[in-house]
Design a protein around this motif. Structure first.
Motif, PDB file in Angstrom:
ATOM      1  N   ARG A 154       0.817  -1.214   0.000  1.00 37.51           N
ATOM      2  CA  ARG A 154       0.000   0.000   0.000  1.00 37.51           C
ATOM      3  C   ARG A 154       0.852   1.265   0.000  1.00 37.51           C
ATOM      4  O   ARG A 154       0.425   2.310  -0.508  1.00 37.51           O
ATOM      5  CB  ARG A 154      -0.926   0.002   1.224  1.00 37.51           C
ATOM      6  CG  ARG A 154      -2.002  -1.076   1.192  1.00 37.51           C
ATOM      7  CD  ARG A 154      -2.811  -1.081   2.480  1.00 37.51           C
ATOM      8  NE  ARG A 154      -3.838  -2.093   2.468  1.00 37.51           N
ATOM      9  CZ  ARG A 154      -5.076  -1.914   1.992  1.00 37.51           C
ATOM     10  NH1 ARG A 154      -5.412  -0.733   1.495  1.00 37.51           N
ATOM     11  NH2 ARG A 154      -5.958  -2.892   2.024  1.00 37.51           N
ATOM     12  N   ALA A 155       2.058   1.172   0.570  1.00 36.45           N
ATOM     13  CA  ALA A 155       2.921   2.360   0.644  1.00 36.45           C
ATOM     14  C   ALA A 155       3.602   2.665  -0.689  1.00 36.45           C
ATOM     15  O   ALA A 155       3.996   3.808  -0.939  1.00 36.45           O
ATOM     16  CB  ALA A 155       3.982   2.164   1.728  1.00 36.45           C
ATOM     17  N   LEU A 156       3.732   1.667  -1.570  1.00 37.88           N
ATOM     18  CA  LEU A 156       4.412   1.863  -2.846  1.00 37.88           C
ATOM     19  C   LEU A 156       3.467   2.450  -3.883  1.00 37.88           C
ATOM     20  O   LEU A 156       2.235   2.426  -3.726  1.00 37.88           O
ATOM     21  CB  LEU A 156       4.950   0.522  -3.349  1.00 37.88           C
ATOM     22  CG  LEU A 156       6.036  -0.141  -2.492  1.00 37.88           C
ATOM     23  CD1 LEU A 156       6.360  -1.522  -3.051  1.00 37.88           C
ATOM     24  CD2 LEU A 156       7.286   0.718  -2.438  1.00 37.88           C
ATOM     25  N   SER A 157       4.047   2.957  -4.947  1.00 33.16           N
ATOM     26  CA  SER A 157       3.246   3.426  -6.076  1.00 33.16           C
ATOM     27  C   SER A 157       2.578   2.229  -6.741  1.00 33.16           C
ATOM     28  O   SER A 157       2.957   1.072  -6.504  1.00 33.16           O
ATOM     29  CB  SER A 157       4.130   4.154  -7.087  1.00 33.16           C
ATOM     30  OG  SER A 157       5.078   3.263  -7.647  1.00 33.16           O
ATOM     31  N   GLU A 158       1.600   2.500  -7.579  1.00 32.88           N
ATOM     32  CA  GLU A 158       0.851   1.407  -8.208  1.00 32.88           C
ATOM     33  C   GLU A 158       1.765   0.515  -9.037  1.00 32.88           C
ATOM     34  O   GLU A 158       1.643  -0.718  -9.003  1.00 32.88           O
ATOM     35  CB  GLU A 158      -0.258   1.977  -9.092  1.00 32.88           C
ATOM     36  CG  GLU A 158      -1.115   0.889  -9.740  1.00 32.88           C
ATOM     37  CD  GLU A 158      -2.257   1.463 -10.551  1.00 32.88           C
ATOM     38  OE1 GLU A 158      -2.977   0.675 -11.180  1.00 32.88           O
ATOM     39  OE2 GLU A 158      -2.418   2.700 -10.551  1.00 32.88           O
ATOM     40  N   ARG A 159       2.696   1.096  -9.756  1.00 32.69           N
ATOM     41  CA  ARG A 159       3.581   0.314 -10.605  1.00 32.69           C
ATOM     42  C   ARG A 159       4.536  -0.555  -9.768  1.00 32.69           C
ATOM     43  O   ARG A 159       4.712  -1.742 -10.031  1.00 32.69           O
ATOM     44  CB  ARG A 159       4.374   1.228 -11.536  1.00 32.69           C
ATOM     45  CG  ARG A 159       5.155   0.473 -12.616  1.00 32.69           C
ATOM     46  CD  ARG A 159       5.765   1.439 -13.623  1.00 32.69           C
ATOM     47  NE  ARG A 159       6.395   0.741 -14.720  1.00 32.69           N
ATOM     48  CZ  ARG A 159       5.761   0.284 -15.780  1.00 32.69           C
ATOM     49  NH1 ARG A 159       4.446   0.460 -15.896  1.00 32.69           N
ATOM     50  NH2 ARG A 159       6.398  -0.334 -16.752  1.00 32.69           N
ATOM     51  N   LEU A 160       5.138   0.050  -8.728  1.00 29.54           N
ATOM     52  CA  LEU A 160       6.036  -0.710  -7.870  1.00 29.54           C
ATOM     53  C   LEU A 160       5.267  -1.781  -7.083  1.00 29.54           C
ATOM     54  O   LEU A 160       5.789  -2.876  -6.843  1.00 29.54           O
ATOM     55  CB  LEU A 160       6.760   0.228  -6.910  1.00 29.54           C
ATOM     56  CG  LEU A 160       7.851   1.115  -7.520  1.00 29.54           C
ATOM     57  CD1 LEU A 160       8.429   2.049  -6.472  1.00 29.54           C
ATOM     58  CD2 LEU A 160       8.945   0.259  -8.149  1.00 29.54           C
ATOM     59  N   SER A 161       4.053  -1.463  -6.709  1.00 33.44           N
ATOM     60  CA  SER A 161       3.221  -2.439  -6.018  1.00 33.44           C
ATOM     61  C   SER A 161       2.932  -3.637  -6.916  1.00 33.44           C
ATOM     62  O   SER A 161       2.950  -4.793  -6.462  1.00 33.44           O
ATOM     63  CB  SER A 161       1.915  -1.788  -5.567  1.00 33.44           C
ATOM     64  OG  SER A 161       1.048  -2.741  -4.994  1.00 33.44           O
ATOM     65  N   THR A 162       2.694  -3.376  -8.188  1.00 31.80           N
ATOM     66  CA  THR A 162       2.448  -4.452  -9.149  1.00 31.80           C
ATOM     67  C   THR A 162       3.682  -5.328  -9.315  1.00 31.80           C
ATOM     68  O   THR A 162       3.593  -6.559  -9.364  1.00 31.80           O
ATOM     69  CB  THR A 162       2.028  -3.871 -10.504  1.00 31.80           C
ATOM     70  OG1 THR A 162       0.851  -3.067 -10.348  1.00 31.80           O
ATOM     71  CG2 THR A 162       1.734  -4.977 -11.504  1.00 31.80           C
ATOM     72  N   VAL A 163       4.846  -4.693  -9.373  1.00 37.92           N
ATOM     73  CA  VAL A 163       6.106  -5.438  -9.498  1.00 37.92           C
ATOM     74  C   VAL A 163       6.329  -6.315  -8.264  1.00 37.92           C
ATOM     75  O   VAL A 163       6.713  -7.489  -8.373  1.00 37.92           O
ATOM     76  CB  VAL A 163       7.291  -4.483  -9.704  1.00 37.92           C
ATOM     77  CG1 VAL A 163       8.614  -5.243  -9.635  1.00 37.92           C
ATOM     78  CG2 VAL A 163       7.169  -3.750 -11.029  1.00 37.92           C
ATOM     79  N   LEU A 164       6.094  -5.741  -7.073  1.00 34.36           N
ATOM     80  CA  LEU A 164       6.267  -6.499  -5.835  1.00 34.36           C
ATOM     81  C   LEU A 164       5.324  -7.694  -5.802  1.00 34.36           C
ATOM     82  O   LEU A 164       5.726  -8.814  -5.449  1.00 34.36           O
ATOM     83  CB  LEU A 164       6.011  -5.597  -4.631  1.00 34.36           C
ATOM     84  CG  LEU A 164       6.028  -6.286  -3.260  1.00 34.36           C
ATOM     85  CD1 LEU A 164       7.393  -6.893  -2.972  1.00 34.36           C
ATOM     86  CD2 LEU A 164       5.637  -5.299  -2.164  1.00 34.36           C
TER      87      LEU A 164
END
Length: 251
Positions: free
Chosen positions: A140-150
């Motif tokens: 939730r703390a990451l951006s949408e793109r980084l969250s998708t990668v994670l």
């Protein structure tokens, strides 16, 4: 590649992998012809199929979604029946023990039988619809793109674990001395005799429940990886969103 054709290809691919991979004699026969190890053969077949899915991710994701929807629609009712069966066996055991001081010796193993199949069929549904406990503060703390990668990385790690469990579950539990053994308490009704265990249940019927669940979890995980990959590149618009409505309808 049309929708029905894609579904047929994906279903046929998984059926072929299981038709060969789930049986030692078939694995070894085909592996000897190719000149590789038997489990290496299964890995090569699966890797070739999943590589083809990565080449055509949209129809592959849609086909996996359609197959999972069909399997899970049936699975959740079978799992609910297994839950009812498990609870009934436990209640019978408790009642007979306290009322007559003599509980049937088969109720405990029968309850475990229901629990294993309930778990094996419900775990893929819960996994697909986000029903497992998760710590998502970082996501939730990451951006949408980084969250998708994670999320994609986590799915890949889960996928690797599931592949190990597929191998160990088949060779160490289902297709093993334990899995081929006979139940100590469960008997076929009306004196029926089936297979080498005769009137007794084969342990195969219990141990195969979790291995079936692993297979279903792998299909779900492939779908989720394809979905996340398409989301990462903004190509997931044509995929139906996943919610938790199926989980709620069973609970």
């Amino acid at each position: 590649m049309g929708g029905r054709f894609a579904i047929g290809v994906v279903a046929a691919a998984y059926a072929a992998i299981l038709f060969i991979g789930a049986f030692e004699d078939r694995r070894e026969a085909v592996a000897d012809i190719i000149g590789v190890g038997d489990m290496a053969l299964v890995g090569l077949m699966a890797a070739a199929f999943w590589l083809a899915c990565a080449v055509r991710p949209i129809p592959a994701a849609q086909a996996h979604a359609a197959i999972n929807e069909i399997i899970h629609k049936v699975g959740k009712y079978v799992a609910a029946g297994a839950l009812i069966f498990m609870v009934s066996c436990i209640l019978l055991q408790v009642f007979m023990r306290y009322a007559l001081n003599d509980a049937p010796n088969w109720t405990e193993e029968a309850a475990r039988f229901g629990m294993l199949w309930m778990t094996g069929l419900m775990a893929p549904i819960a996994y697909r619809h986000g029903g497992f406990v998760a710590i998502d503060m970082l996501e939730r703390a990451l951006s949408e793109r980084l969250s998708t990668v994670l999320t994609l990385v986590l799915f890949a790690m889960s996928f690797a674990v599931l592949l190990v469990m597929w191998d160990k579950g088949l060779n160490n539990h289902v297709d093993s001395l334990t899995g081929r053994g006979c139940s100590s308490t469960l008997r076929w009704p009306f004196g029926f005799e089936i297979g080498k265990c005769g009137p007794r249940f084969s342990n195969y019927y219990q141990y195969s429940a979790l291995w079936v669940g692993i297979n279903l979890l792998i299909i779900v995980c492939v779908e989720l990886i394809l979905r996340q990959g398409l989301k990462l590149f903004g190509r997931d618009a044509g995929l139906a969103p996943l919610g938790d409505q199926d989980i709620a309808s069973v609970s």
